[in-house]
Design a protein around this motif. Structure first.
Motif, PDB file in Angstrom:
ATOM      1  N   ALA A  77     -19.384 -31.812 -21.374  1.00 30.89           N
ATOM      2  CA  ALA A  77     -19.829 -31.889 -19.974  1.00 30.89           C
ATOM      3  C   ALA A  77     -21.331 -31.673 -19.860  1.00 30.89           C
ATOM      4  CB  ALA A  77     -19.083 -30.861 -19.129  1.00 30.89           C
ATOM      5  N   VAL A  78     -21.871 -30.772 -20.666  1.00 31.90           N
ATOM      6  CA  VAL A  78     -23.318 -30.519 -20.656  1.00 31.90           C
ATOM      7  C   VAL A  78     -24.071 -31.785 -21.076  1.00 31.90           C
ATOM      8  CG1 VAL A  78     -25.180 -29.217 -21.755  1.00 31.90           C
ATOM      9  CG2 VAL A  78     -23.096 -28.044 -21.023  1.00 31.90           C
ATOM     10  N   LYS A  79     -23.522 -32.522 -22.056  1.00 35.09           N
ATOM     11  CA  LYS A  79     -24.157 -33.757 -22.518  1.00 35.09           C
ATOM     12  C   LYS A  79     -23.961 -34.900 -21.530  1.00 35.09           C
ATOM     13  CE  LYS A  79     -23.569 -32.820 -27.478  1.00 35.09           C
ATOM     14  NZ  LYS A  79     -22.911 -33.287 -28.729  1.00 35.09           N
ATOM     15  N   GLN A 104      -7.460 -31.281 -13.808  1.00 36.22           N
ATOM     16  CA  GLN A 104      -7.674 -31.636 -15.209  1.00 36.22           C
ATOM     17  C   GLN A 104      -9.178 -31.698 -15.477  1.00 36.22           C
ATOM     18  OE1 GLN A 104      -6.128 -35.437 -16.475  1.00 36.22           O
ATOM     19  NE2 GLN A 104      -6.114 -34.827 -18.617  1.00 36.22           N
ATOM     20  N   VAL A 105      -9.605 -31.034 -16.544  1.00 35.92           N
ATOM     21  CA  VAL A 105     -11.025 -30.895 -16.858  1.00 35.92           C
ATOM     22  C   VAL A 105     -11.370 -31.716 -18.092  1.00 35.92           C
ATOM     23  CG1 VAL A 105     -12.849 -29.255 -17.497  1.00 35.92           C
ATOM     24  CG2 VAL A 105     -11.035 -28.556 -15.899  1.00 35.92           C
ATOM     25  N   THR A 106     -12.436 -32.499 -18.012  1.00 32.80           N
ATOM     26  CA  THR A 106     -12.898 -33.249 -19.170  1.00 32.80           C
ATOM     27  C   THR A 106     -14.417 -33.392 -19.109  1.00 32.80           C
ATOM     28  OG1 THR A 106     -12.800 -35.367 -20.351  1.00 32.80           O
ATOM     29  CG2 THR A 106     -12.465 -35.443 -17.981  1.00 32.80           C
ATOM     30  N   GLY A 107     -15.010 -33.447 -20.286  1.00 36.27           N
ATOM     31  CA  GLY A 107     -16.456 -33.622 -20.350  1.00 36.27           C
ATOM     32  C   GLY A 107     -16.870 -34.995 -20.818  1.00 36.27           C
ATOM     33  N   SER A 157     -22.882 -27.611 -12.027  1.00 28.45           N
ATOM     34  CA  SER A 157     -22.370 -28.049 -10.727  1.00 28.45           C
ATOM     35  C   SER A 157     -23.015 -29.359 -10.291  1.00 28.45           C
ATOM     36  CB  SER A 157     -22.619 -26.967  -9.675  1.00 28.45           C
ATOM     37  OG  SER A 157     -22.255 -27.417  -8.392  1.00 28.45           O
ATOM     38  N   ALA A 158     -24.313 -29.506 -10.601  1.00 26.81           N
ATOM     39  CA  ALA A 158     -25.032 -30.732 -10.227  1.00 26.81           C
ATOM     40  C   ALA A 158     -24.531 -31.943 -11.012  1.00 26.81           C
ATOM     41  CB  ALA A 158     -26.528 -30.541 -10.465  1.00 26.81           C
ATOM     42  N   LYS A 159     -23.811 -31.686 -12.120  1.00 25.52           N
ATOM     43  CA  LYS A 159     -23.274 -32.770 -12.952  1.00 25.52           C
ATOM     44  C   LYS A 159     -21.745 -32.826 -12.871  1.00 25.52           C
ATOM     45  CE  LYS A 159     -25.149 -33.112 -17.053  1.00 25.52           C
ATOM     46  NZ  LYS A 159     -25.603 -32.773 -18.431  1.00 25.52           N
ATOM     47  N   THR A 160     -21.191 -32.278 -11.804  1.00 29.48           N
ATOM     48  CA  THR A 160     -19.730 -32.218 -11.663  1.00 29.48           C
ATOM     49  C   THR A 160     -19.237 -33.274 -10.684  1.00 29.48           C
ATOM     50  OG1 THR A 160     -19.690 -29.844 -12.142  1.00 29.48           O
ATOM     51  CG2 THR A 160     -17.786 -30.751 -10.983  1.00 29.48           C
ATOM     52  N   VAL A 161     -18.211 -34.017 -11.101  1.00 30.73           N
ATOM     53  CA  VAL A 161     -17.605 -35.050 -10.262  1.00 30.73           C
ATOM     54  C   VAL A 161     -16.183 -34.632  -9.932  1.00 30.73           C
ATOM     55  CG1 VAL A 161     -16.940 -37.470 -10.076  1.00 30.73           C
ATOM     56  CG2 VAL A 161     -19.014 -36.842 -11.345  1.00 30.73           C
ATOM     57  N   LEU A 162     -15.895 -34.398  -8.648  1.00 27.39           N
ATOM     58  CA  LEU A 162     -14.545 -34.043  -8.216  1.00 27.39           C
ATOM     59  C   LEU A 162     -13.767 -35.310  -7.885  1.00 27.39           C
ATOM     60  CD1 LEU A 162     -15.187 -30.992  -5.868  1.00 27.39           C
ATOM     61  CD2 LEU A 162     -14.414 -30.955  -8.225  1.00 27.39           C
ATOM     62  N   GLY A 163     -12.471 -35.289  -8.163  1.00 26.94           N
ATOM     63  CA  GLY A 163     -11.655 -36.468  -7.891  1.00 26.94           C
ATOM     64  C   GLY A 163     -11.992 -37.608  -8.834  1.00 26.94           C
ATOM     65  N   ALA A 164     -12.423 -37.260 -10.049  1.00 20.96           N
ATOM     66  CA  ALA A 164     -12.782 -38.290 -11.031  1.00 20.96           C
ATOM     67  C   ALA A 164     -11.550 -39.078 -11.445  1.00 20.96           C
ATOM     68  CB  ALA A 164     -13.427 -37.631 -12.250  1.00 20.96           C
ATOM     69  N   ARG A 165     -11.777 -40.310 -11.873  1.00 23.20           N
ATOM     70  CA  ARG A 165     -10.668 -41.179 -12.274  1.00 23.20           C
ATOM     71  C   ARG A 165     -10.334 -40.954 -13.744  1.00 23.20           C
ATOM     72  NH1 ARG A 165      -8.393 -45.855 -10.294  1.00 23.20           N
ATOM     73  NH2 ARG A 165      -9.887 -45.963  -8.586  1.00 23.20           N
TER      74      ARG A 165
END
Length: 301
Positions: A77-79, A104-107, A157-165
């Motif tokens: 996620a950082v990358k 579900q969490v993924t980077g 948080s600035a790189k977080t997408v909620l409701g991602a596909r």
């Protein structure tokens, strides 16, 4: 120079020196107070968390505490960016017990084994089908504050997408890419002139969950799980942004929802997809609806 004058000069100088010391002390105290306030303001607090910073905080905490897949997801996620797909409890009933949605969490945007559920302020962490722990959100934030992670939470948080596909070919219903976020302007409890309610939440319309379905048809073995699901998309018809909603397995074309105004009063206006005809209007109260029975709305035709 007389002794009296010398004494007077000494007293004046002493008074001025004490005053300067007092001002310097006050300024120093204010500086300390300001620095303390700045330090306190950097601390994470539950009532000031946005949805993205909450997801960011939960992910960083899990990476630090549980390592393994959670740490892998965080590093990716950082990358790239942190993707949070919201899964329905009905599709995951064989894996997760209880109420609420599964996050579900993924980077890297691909299917992974890292999940969490959120019930009130209790966060439960999962790795694949195994529950790791349940921790209060306040305990998570205290841990992160103790480790001075507030800025790290902010950056992620600035790189977080909620409701991602993220398509669930491994878990739940095949082809389900997660629960969608309904446009904010549509959300709320609305009423027509007869007092009928139209309830729209962040993820549901009239009790139906709005999902992102990546396949054209949901397989028959999933009908029981998906009987209260619908799919939706944004369509622009004659310059009007409409939310096109269709129940899974339904034979009709569904409904179009859009917000229009009569003066200062907003209304959710519904249209038929197959004909484009106006069907009804829903307002913030029945009284407002009755006062706007003659309101005219833009045509889709």
């Amino acid at each position: 120079m007389s002794k009296k004058i010398l004494v007077l000069i000494f007293l004046i100088a002493t008074a001025l020196n004490l005053s300067a010391c007092s001002q310097n002390s006050t300024q120093h105290d204010k500086s300390v107070d300001n620095n303390t306030q700045k330090q306190v303001s950097k601390n994470l607090t539950a009532n000031k968390l946005t949805k993205t910073s909450q997801a960011s905080a939960i992910t960083i905490y899990a990476a630090m505490k549980y390592k393994g897949k959670w740490q892998d997801a965080y590093k990716q996620a950082v990358k790239n960016h942190l993707s949070i797909s919201i899964k329905s409890k009905t599709g995951f009933s064989r894996i997760f017990k209880g109420q609420g949605y599964i996050y579900q969490v993924t980077g890297n945007g691909k299917e992974q084994n890292t999940f969490y559920t959120l019930k009130k302020d209790e966060v439960s962490f999962f790795n694949h089908k195994k529950k790791i722990a349940t921790v209060s959100l306040n305990s998570i934030l205290t841990f992160l504050n103790d480790h001075q992670k507030s800025e790290e939470v902010k950056r992620l948080s600035a790189k977080t997408v909620l409701g991602a596909r993220i398509t669930s070919n491994k878990y739940g219903v095949k082809g389900d890419a997660g629960v969608a976020y309904i446009p904010k302007k549509l959300r709320g409890i609305w009423y027509n002139k007869k007092g009928k309610k139209l309830v729209i939440t962040a993820h549901t319309i009239e009790g139906e969950e709005i999902h992102r379905i990546s396949t054209a048809v949901v397989t028959t073995e999933s009908f029981q799980q998906t009987k209260h699901w619908a799919r939706a998309r944004i369509e622009n018809i004659n310059g009007i942004d409409c939310y096109h909603v269709q129940s899974l397995g339904a034979q009709n074309f569904g409904f179009l929802y859009t917000v229009q105004k009569n003066g200062r009063n907003p209304a959710v206006v519904t249209y038929s997809v197959d004909t484009g005809d106006y069907l009804d209007s829903y307002w913030k109260s029945t009284t407002i609806a009755k006062n706007n029975v003659n309101a005219e709305f833009k045509s889709l035709k």
